[in-house]
Design an enzyme around this catalytic site. Sequence first.
Site, PDB file in Angstrom:
ATOM      1  N   ALA A 101     -21.804 -12.010   7.531  1.00 43.32           N
ATOM      2  CA  ALA A 101     -23.256 -11.984   7.424  1.00 43.32           C
ATOM      3  C   ALA A 101     -23.697 -10.526   7.502  1.00 43.32           C
ATOM      4  CB  ALA A 101     -23.852 -12.791   8.572  1.00 43.32           C
TER       5      ALA A 101
ATOM      6  N   GLY B 151     -18.916 -14.721   8.187  1.00 44.38           N
ATOM      7  CA  GLY B 151     -19.583 -15.540   7.181  1.00 44.38           C
ATOM      8  C   GLY B 151     -18.838 -15.570   5.857  1.00 44.38           C
TER       9      GLY B 151
HETATM   10  C1  3H9 Z   1     -21.095 -13.185  10.837  1.00 45.82           C
HETATM   11  O1  3H9 Z   1     -20.603 -13.160   9.755  1.00 45.82           O
HETATM   12  C2  3H9 Z   1     -21.821 -14.380  11.382  1.00 45.82           C
HETATM   13  C3  3H9 Z   1     -21.547 -15.609  10.581  1.00 45.82           C
HETATM   14  O2  3H9 Z   1     -20.825 -16.541  11.342  1.00 45.82           O
HETATM   15  C4  3H9 Z   1     -22.720 -16.280   9.965  1.00 45.82           C
HETATM   16  C5  3H9 Z   1     -23.949 -16.427  10.737  1.00 45.82           C
HETATM   17  C6  3H9 Z   1     -25.011 -17.305  10.117  1.00 45.82           C
HETATM   18  N1  3H9 Z   1     -23.189  -6.248   7.864  1.00 45.82           N
HETATM   19  O3  3H9 Z   1     -16.697  -0.301   8.883  1.00 45.82           O
HETATM   20  P1  3H9 Z   1     -16.995   0.553   7.731  1.00 45.82           P
HETATM   21  C7  3H9 Z   1     -21.418  -1.543   6.887  1.00 45.82           C
HETATM   22  S1  3H9 Z   1     -21.034 -11.836  11.834  1.00 45.82           S
HETATM   23  C8  3H9 Z   1     -23.857  -5.112   7.575  1.00 45.82           C
HETATM   24  O4  3H9 Z   1     -17.266   1.998   7.951  1.00 45.82           O
HETATM   25  P2  3H9 Z   1     -14.340   0.105   6.725  1.00 45.82           P
HETATM   26  C9  3H9 Z   1     -21.138  -0.518   7.958  1.00 45.82           C
HETATM   27  O5  3H9 Z   1     -22.203  -0.447   8.859  1.00 45.82           O
HETATM   28  C10 3H9 Z   1     -20.239 -10.575  10.877  1.00 45.82           C
HETATM   29  N2  3H9 Z   1     -23.254  -3.929   7.366  1.00 45.82           N
HETATM   30  O6  3H9 Z   1     -15.893   0.395   6.590  1.00 45.82           O
HETATM   31  C11 3H9 Z   1     -20.977   0.726   7.130  1.00 45.82           C
HETATM   32  O7  3H9 Z   1     -22.270   1.179   6.785  1.00 45.82           O
HETATM   33  P3  3H9 Z   1     -22.577   2.725   6.665  1.00 45.82           P
HETATM   34  C12 3H9 Z   1     -18.779 -10.738  10.880  1.00 45.82           C
HETATM   35  C13 3H9 Z   1     -21.928  -3.901   7.439  1.00 45.82           C
HETATM   36  O8  3H9 Z   1     -13.805   0.132   5.362  1.00 45.82           O
HETATM   37  C14 3H9 Z   1     -20.318   0.228   5.853  1.00 45.82           C
HETATM   38  O9  3H9 Z   1     -20.589  -1.167   5.798  1.00 45.82           O
HETATM   39  N3  3H9 Z   1     -18.176  -9.630  10.197  1.00 45.82           N
HETATM   40  C15 3H9 Z   1     -21.183  -5.043   7.737  1.00 45.82           C
HETATM   41  O10 3H9 Z   1     -13.748   0.971   7.776  1.00 45.82           O
HETATM   42  C16 3H9 Z   1     -18.822   0.448   5.821  1.00 45.82           C
HETATM   43  O11 3H9 Z   1     -18.250  -0.106   7.019  1.00 45.82           O
HETATM   44  C17 3H9 Z   1     -17.778  -8.523  10.842  1.00 45.82           C
HETATM   45  O12 3H9 Z   1     -17.913  -8.404  12.021  1.00 45.82           O
HETATM   46  C18 3H9 Z   1     -21.861  -6.260   7.941  1.00 45.82           C
HETATM   47  N4  3H9 Z   1     -21.206  -7.422   8.209  1.00 45.82           N
HETATM   48  O13 3H9 Z   1     -14.256  -1.373   7.292  1.00 45.82           O
HETATM   49  C19 3H9 Z   1     -17.138  -7.474   9.986  1.00 45.82           C
HETATM   50  N5  3H9 Z   1     -19.866  -4.710   7.777  1.00 45.82           N
HETATM   51  O14 3H9 Z   1     -21.671   3.213   5.573  1.00 45.82           O
HETATM   52  C20 3H9 Z   1     -17.684  -6.126  10.312  1.00 45.82           C
HETATM   53  C21 3H9 Z   1     -19.819  -3.392   7.480  1.00 45.82           C
HETATM   54  O15 3H9 Z   1     -24.023   2.764   6.360  1.00 45.82           O
HETATM   55  N6  3H9 Z   1     -17.179  -5.109   9.446  1.00 45.82           N
HETATM   56  N7  3H9 Z   1     -21.054  -2.907   7.284  1.00 45.82           N
HETATM   57  O16 3H9 Z   1     -22.221   3.279   8.009  1.00 45.82           O
HETATM   58  C22 3H9 Z   1     -15.944  -4.574   9.537  1.00 45.82           C
HETATM   59  O17 3H9 Z   1     -15.116  -5.008  10.312  1.00 45.82           O
HETATM   60  C23 3H9 Z   1     -15.628  -3.407   8.651  1.00 45.82           C
HETATM   61  O18 3H9 Z   1     -16.844  -2.867   8.214  1.00 45.82           O
HETATM   62  C24 3H9 Z   1     -14.763  -3.720   7.429  1.00 45.82           C
HETATM   63  C25 3H9 Z   1     -14.682  -2.448   6.522  1.00 45.82           C
HETATM   64  C26 3H9 Z   1     -13.354  -4.121   7.870  1.00 45.82           C
HETATM   65  C27 3H9 Z   1     -15.358  -4.823   6.590  1.00 45.82           C
END
Ligand code: 3H9
Length: 661
Positions: free
Chosen positions: A71, A110
Amino acid sequence: MSSSLPPLASPLVRWTLVDDVALVTIDNPPVNAAGRDVRAGLAEAIARAGENPRIAAVVIAAAGRTFVAGADIREFGEPPVEPFLPDVCAAIETSRKPVVVAVHGTALGGGCELALAAHARVAAPGTRFAQPEIDLGIVPGAGGTQRLPRLVGMIAAIEMIGGGRRLATEEAARLGLVDEIATDDLVAAAVAHARRLVGHSPRRTRDLTVPPFDRVAAEAAVVAVENKARRQISPGEAARVTLAAADLPFDEGVARERATFLRLVASDQAAALRHVFFAEREAARIERIAGVAPRPVARFGVVGAGTMGAGIAVAAVDAGFEVTVVEMNDEAVAKGRDRIAAIRDRAVASGRLSAAAASQKLAATRLATDLSALAGADLVVEAVFDDLAVKRDLFARLAAVVRPDCVLATNTSYLDPNAIGEGLAHPERLVGLHFFSPAEVMRLAEVVDTATTSAETLATVVAVARKLGKLPIVTGVCEGFAGNRIWAVFRRECEFMLEEGALPQEIDAALEAFGLPMGPFAVFDLSGLDIAWSLRKRKAATRSPDERYVAVADRLCEMGRFGRKTGAGWYAYPEGRRTADPLVARLCEEESASKGIARRAFTAQEIVDRLIAVMAVEGERILAEGIVARASDIDLVFVTGYGWPRWLGGPMYRAGRLDRP
Ligand code: 3H9
């Protein structure tokens, strides 16, 4: 053959027709988060596909480097906006036409839930599936807790949802989460898969029953999750609602999950964890080195194999560097090797490392007695005794053997790196790299930008710290840098309160109730009171007589009470149990009396508020002096270097929140 379809309203989702299969592509860089426009686009595509006779099946894929990473976390601070993700998942699942997802990169949160709702999952090799919601203080909110156990079994689902276990493609396929691994063209494989499903009634995850499982083992898995989480709420809640999938009809389970999600997403812990999530990404933006390429570092030198040096060497070997450690003589080398071996032994005993890997890593750690062993090093970290003359002398001798462009990093905690570097040839390569003990474990590395450090050196050390698995926080030069400077103020304020009427056990209890794993006086006892005492004695001559000074710690040391290692310190330890000691209370009372201070009672709230307030004031000073770039960097220092739980968010964050429970 591809043909176009009338476009979808969403700017972030597009579709085309591949023969009779609608290929829906999510395109929301950088990580295809399922924000409002993505959800709306998917909902519209599924609805229109259902009505369009040219469409027999649907494939959902994602553009760019990853499938949906969850999400959109930025929306969590606001009330949810329609269409809700659980409804989009329900629309996918109940579609009469088969829906297949084509997954690459990561399917997180999500994103994983969207995949679970589809009728089949085709994945590229190297894809990772996970439900990392607990790290954000929440539980999955779009059916993950109810669908995942139906596909992969209860125990694996509890481990993924409550314990953060990630599945790679092959394991996901073995457990039943992935139906096909696409070794060639992912989208083509998914389209072909979808076509094979046409004419069959879709396999809906909601209609499956949870495979039989061992109830006792599942309960034990939930309890293990709860114990590991300590006081973080989300993991236990996530594991419990997952277990409920075995007992509740699907719709009831989903309703329970959604209620839990909505309650937790509004919680204090979730807000703090979101703060830390974004703080970590912000910390990666370091203005001074924007666009500056780090120099390659392969050969990593460490001088000093004491506790810090040994830990740094272990971290460096683990990160794949070629490591050489130099000590003064054969005896010191032998002791250093023992320290490194002890760290490896602990990893083997806890099951984190195989015995074979441990001995291979040990063999890869080269130890030497002569600095000339570092001649080819790309970077050398010194971790010798924290004394200016010792360090200056070492750097002068090092400069004579290493290349002129070899980065020289000092691990000093309290000395001025500018003074250490005085007279050094090529001072642009000097930098501070301050690890926290135990260095092989703690994530924080303060990277100290000295008066002479070049941008290239800074960029190189930041890159090295990241490769070591550390979170580098760049700080300027000041006594104690960011962390120890604020910690010193915190510590001093604790002592002021002792003098004003609080007792060590009251301060510890207040901070432990607040969330710290251990109160400061218990920590002092654990780490030993003698080192700080000798530092105070050294500084006594230059201390201003006007400075407020609490002498209780000195008195304890004079009595030989150096903490746990001597059986007593701020506490007594009968049979090893930490116990409030009336003698310490008496010392505090005597201290107050000697200064004419009338002792008064403190509430736990007052203790916490006062400590957070002084930390924040010092933090503001540090910001004003330009020592760190942003307040959230200070929060990260405490979360990654001082044992603050992530769900507390750090002192600067808390300071803005003193009014919240
Ligand atoms: C969820 O899904 C709830 C559900 O059950 C449904 C509910 C109804 N949203 O980490 P990076 C941004 S909870 C918004 O540097 P990487 C991040 O801020 C969610 N933004 O890259 C950054 O922005 P900026 C469950 C997000 O390659 C940019 O993307 N999911 C999100 O080192 C690059 O990120 C998670 O917890 C997001 N969900 O790693 C996953 N994710 O460039 C969280 C990232 O402006 N994310 N951004 O600073 C991660 O673990 C890592 O970002 C990922 C990529 C592995 C995907």
